[in-house]
Every structure is written in structure tokens, then in C-alpha cells.
Enzyme design. Structure first.
Site, PDB file in Angstrom:
ATOM      1  CB  SER A   1      -0.906   0.016   1.239  1.00  0.00           C
ATOM      2  OG  SER A   1      -1.552   1.262   1.366  1.00  0.00           O
ATOM      3  CE  LYS A   2       0.205   4.536  -5.631  1.00  0.00           C
ATOM      4  NZ  LYS A   2      -0.407   5.481  -6.593  1.00  0.00           N
ATOM      5  NE  ARG A   3      -4.743   4.728   3.119  1.00  0.00           N
ATOM      6  CZ  ARG A   3      -5.469   4.163   2.166  1.00  0.00           C
ATOM      7  NH1 ARG A   3      -5.088   2.976   1.699  1.00  0.00           N
ATOM      8  NH2 ARG A   3      -6.535   4.748   1.684  1.00  0.00           N
ATOM      9  CD  GLN A   4       2.826  -1.663   3.230  1.00  0.00           C
ATOM     10  OE1 GLN A   4       1.992  -2.221   2.563  1.00  0.00           O
ATOM     11  NE2 GLN A   4       4.011  -2.193   3.455  1.00  0.00           N
TER      12      GLN A   4
END
Length: 453
Positions: free
Chosen positions: A286-289
Site C-alpha cells: 500500500s502507498k500508505r506504507q
């Protein structure tokens, strides 16, 4: 930091081995000559380059170079509301840093440009008009409010939201009247029954009857910008793309794209959908990582070769698992028929081990080691600066000796400027308060020691 990373870039391009042959040897292959192989990496600049994007770009690059074809970077920037400032530049910067630069791109140009979709609007308008003329598309005047009501009603009835194709039945007089009133319609593609069966070069034979489960999709928005479905078909055709290697998430949409190709009278490319790249626990990247972006790995001191090695070693398309493969070896060994349909589980905890192997290889190359000497000198200056009492430690000979002694012991160059190795560059110093905890007779001991010096 970006300037430093690009300054450290070293050329890693290699010619594919002779006798690579033709695409005919692959299942489903069209017998296209190797010189005609053209593939593209087409990300949306709505975020910075991450590991998932790197894997897709790498497989396209390997396929192109193995068959002496062209690797193209095309930026799909049609969703103007989600663009991230600097993302377009970051994507191309990171491809160059990774050693897999495109042959054609927004920055490099090329014969099939422009390579930004926002600069190709006329082509999409022409394709839409051609579809309108043949009746394969129609103008839709439904308001966002009506579409939202359709969605809410479907969800309330536990159904998948879909457009009800209302405007496909409008008569020409109604359409002309709405246009005369100044309405700005969208253009929808008329989905028809009879989706083609196609052979995906990874997932085999596929057929998805999209007309039975979806409403007619918008292909051109009221602002003149295309949706993904139209844009990728138009661009792949005009850019002469021979093979589309992209993520598995687009496999179902391929049936829709083939209908568009048929309606436009164009020959479609060959498709190969790549399985997902997942975290070790099976969760999605995930781009949130924050730690999946390439800039994170570069600033943390990991070599680009390391990332290419680990994502291919945990993936498929190569004969067995083998740590330490270089880019020329990846090109030579890549085999699209060996790509599995199983998702790749990426164990990033092994990254330091991979990096150590590639660092040893670079240290054993005299020319590469000289480049590393320069990089270490810059890092030492940045970290220790005025603490350096003996500038001789920055000489080429001194740093070269340290690198040779440290190979196999360090996994990253920046380990050499960590506190554990500070003694290599500065004289050890211990705070008085720390010494007091060891002995209350600090002053007596200091006088005795200094008196003997």
C-alpha cells in the site's frame, strides 16, 4: 538527496544475448519480429514510484531488452484532480536510478510522443467521434445526482452498482436538443454481448462477458479527458505497442478493451498480466506504507541492483531462486512463459542480506570501488564535518583500505558512518558524566594517566 542519488547513478545497461530469437517461441505468440517488440510502463503520477511499480516496469524492461525492442514510459495523467506535485519527475528519476531507463519518455522524447496523456486529448476526441459515427458509442446526459441515486439504490438492494444504459436509447432529436441547450455530455461505449476469448500469456485463455455484469462505461468525460479504458487503447495503438505487460488487476478489463479495439477496427496487442506483489504476510503493498517507495530505499542506502534482485527472486519468470543476479543476468534469464499465476510474497527483512552480496560484487571491481570511495567521502563529510581532526582519513587510499576490510561485514555503505564505526573517522570521546558513573575517582585517575604521557 535526489541530486546525490542521481549523482551516484551508474550505467548498468547491457545488450541482450544474440540468438534471442523471435516471439514465436512463446505460447500464444504472433511471430512478431524481435525488432518490432514495443512495451510500455504507464503509471499514473498520483503518487511516487514504489516497489509494485518497479516490478511492473522491470518486467517490461527485461522483455524489451531480451528481444532488442523498445521500453516506453507513458504517464497517464488524465485524472487531473489526483495528480501529486513532483510525482511525474520522481517516476522517471527512479527508473534512471534503478538502471532501467526508458527508451522513450516525457523527458527523453521519441517518435510516438507526446508521452503525457494530457497532451494527447485530440487523439481521444478523434477516436470517440469515430465510435459515435458507427453507433458504437453514444452521448450521455445523466447528471452526477442521477448516477449517485442509481448507485445508492443498487447498494440498498445489495446489488453491484451499474449504469442502467438509459441514454443509449435517446433519439437523435433529443440529443440535438440537449446539445443546443449547451449540455456537456460524457461519451459512453456501447457494451455488446459476445466478448472475445483471448489468450493471456500468463493466465491462459480468458473470457469475461462484461456486458452482462456492467453498464456502458464512460470513455470520454465532459471535460474532454478520457477514462483509462479509451486512453490505453488509443495510446497503445498509436504508439505501436506489441505486448502489454501489466498488473493482474486489469485482467477482467481486457475483455472491454478488446471490444474497443474491435469497434475501432484496430489489431490489439498481446496481453500478459502479472500476478500481485504482496507483503510477506499476504497483505497488499500500500502507498500508505511509507517504506515501499523507492526514495525510501535509496536514502536508506540500498543499492538499486538489490531491489531488482529481490523482487525477481521472490517473483517468477526465472529458472530457480538465485540471490545476487545482476541486470544483464536478469535480461538473459527472463522467460515470460515461466511467470507464475501465484502472487509473489516479498520478504523485505532479507534486504540487507541481498545488499551485502551486491556490495561485495561492486567492491571487487576496481572501477566501481573507486566510485564507492567518492560516495563514502561525501557521507563522512556530511556526518562528521568539523569533527574530522585528521583529514588523511579521507584520502582515496585510506577509504579504499577501509572498504576492502569492511566487505562482508557491512550491508550498506552508510553503515560506515554509523556510530558503531565512528572510530574510523574521529578520535573516540567519552562524556565526563559517563565516566563518573564508572568511577568516582575520575580526576585522580586522569591526573595519573596524563602524568605518565
Amino acid at each position: 538527496m535526489a541530486a546525490l542519488l542521481l549523482g551516484q547513478l551508474r550505467s548498468r545497461l547491457a545488450r541482450a544475448p544474440s540468438g534471442a530469437g523471435r516471439w514465436r517461441e512463446y505460447r500464444g505468440g504472433p511471430g512478431t519480429p524481435s525488432s518490432a517488440v514495443r512495451v510500455r510502463f504507464a503509471p499514473s503520477p498520483t503518487g511516487f514510484m514504489h516497489l509494485g511499480g518497479l516490478r511492473t516496469a522491470l518486467y517490461n524492461y527485461l522483455f524489451a531488452k531480451k528481444y532488442k525492442g523498445s521500453f516506453i514510459l507513458r504517464l497517464e495523467d488524465t485524472d487531473q484532480t489526483r495528480l501529486v506535485p513532483g510525482a511525474a519527475e520522481n517516476i522517471e528519476d527512479m527508473l534512471e536510478w534503478a538502471g532501467i531507463p526508458p527508451d522513450e519518455s516525457p523527458r527523453r522524447g521519441g517518435p510516438a510522443g507526446p508521452y503525457l496523456q494530457s497532451q494527447r486529448l485530440e487523439l481521444y476526441a478523434q477516436a470517440s467521434e469515430a465510435l459515435l459515427q458507427t453507433g458504437a458509442a453514444y452521448r450521455c446526459f445523466c447528471t452526477p445526482q442521477r448516477l449517485e441515486l442509481l448507485k445508492k439504490e443498487a447498494l440498498r438492494n445489495h446489488q453491484t452498482p451499474r449504469y442502467d444504459n438509459r441514454c443509449r436509447h435517446l433519439n437523435p432529436e433529443h440529443v440535438a436538443r440537449k446539445l443546443a441547450e449547451g449540455s456537456k455530455p460524457t461519451i459512453r461505449f456501447r457494451l455488446e454481448e459476445g466478448a472475445e476469448t483471448f489468450q493471456d500469456l500468463v493466465y491462459g485463455w480468458n473470457r469475461h462477458e462484461v456486458a452482462s455484469v456492467e453498464g456502458d462505461p464512460v470513455i470520454l468525460k465532459s471535460d474532454g479527458f478520457p477514462t483509462y479504458h479509451l486512453a490505453c487503447v488509443v495510446d497503445d495503438h498509436h504508439m505501436g505497442i506489441s505486448h502489454v505487460l501489466r498488473g493482474k488487476e486489469w485482467l477482467v478489463s481486457t475483455a472491454k478493451h478488446l471490444l474497443l479495439y474491435r469497434a475501432l477496427g484496430w489489431e490489439p496487442p498481446h496481453f500478459a498480466h502479472l500476478p500481485l506483489l504482496l507483503n510477506k504476510d499476504g497483505s497488499k503493498l500500500s502507498k500508505r506504507q511509507g517504506d515501499i517507495f523507492l526514495e525510501h530505499f535509496a536514502s536508506a542506502g540500498f543499492l538499486p541492483e538489490t531491489l531488482l534482485d529481490i523482487i525477481t527472486n521472490y517473483g517468477s519468470g526465472f529458472a530457480g531462486n538465485q540471490m545476487g543476479r545482476t541486470l544483464p543476468e536478469l535480461i538473459e534469464q527472463f522467460d515470460l512463459t515461466g511467470v507464475s499465476t501465484h502472487s509473489a510474497l516479498l520478504d523485505l527483512e532479507k534486504l540487507p542480506e541481498y545488499n551485502r552480496l551486491h556490495l561485495i560484487r561492486l567492491l571487487n571491481d576496481k572501477a566501481q570501488r573507486l566510485q564507492l570511495v567518492k560516495e563514502v567521502r561525501v557521507m563522512v563529510e556530511e556526518v562528521y564535518g568539523e569533527q574530522l581532526e585528521d583529514r588523511d582519513v579521507l584520502s582515496d587510499a585510506s577509504i579504499d583500505r577501509i572498504l576492502l576490510l569492511g566487505q562482508g561485514r557491512i550491508s550498506r555503505l552508510k553503515d560506515l558512518v554509523s556510530p558503531a564505526y565512528s572510530y574510523l573517522w574521529t578520535r573516540p570521546a567519552v562524556a565526563r558524566a559517563q565516566l563518573q558513573t564508572i568511577s568516582g575517582e575520575l580526576d585522580v585517575i586522569a591526573k595519573l594517566v596524563l602524568g605518565r604521557c
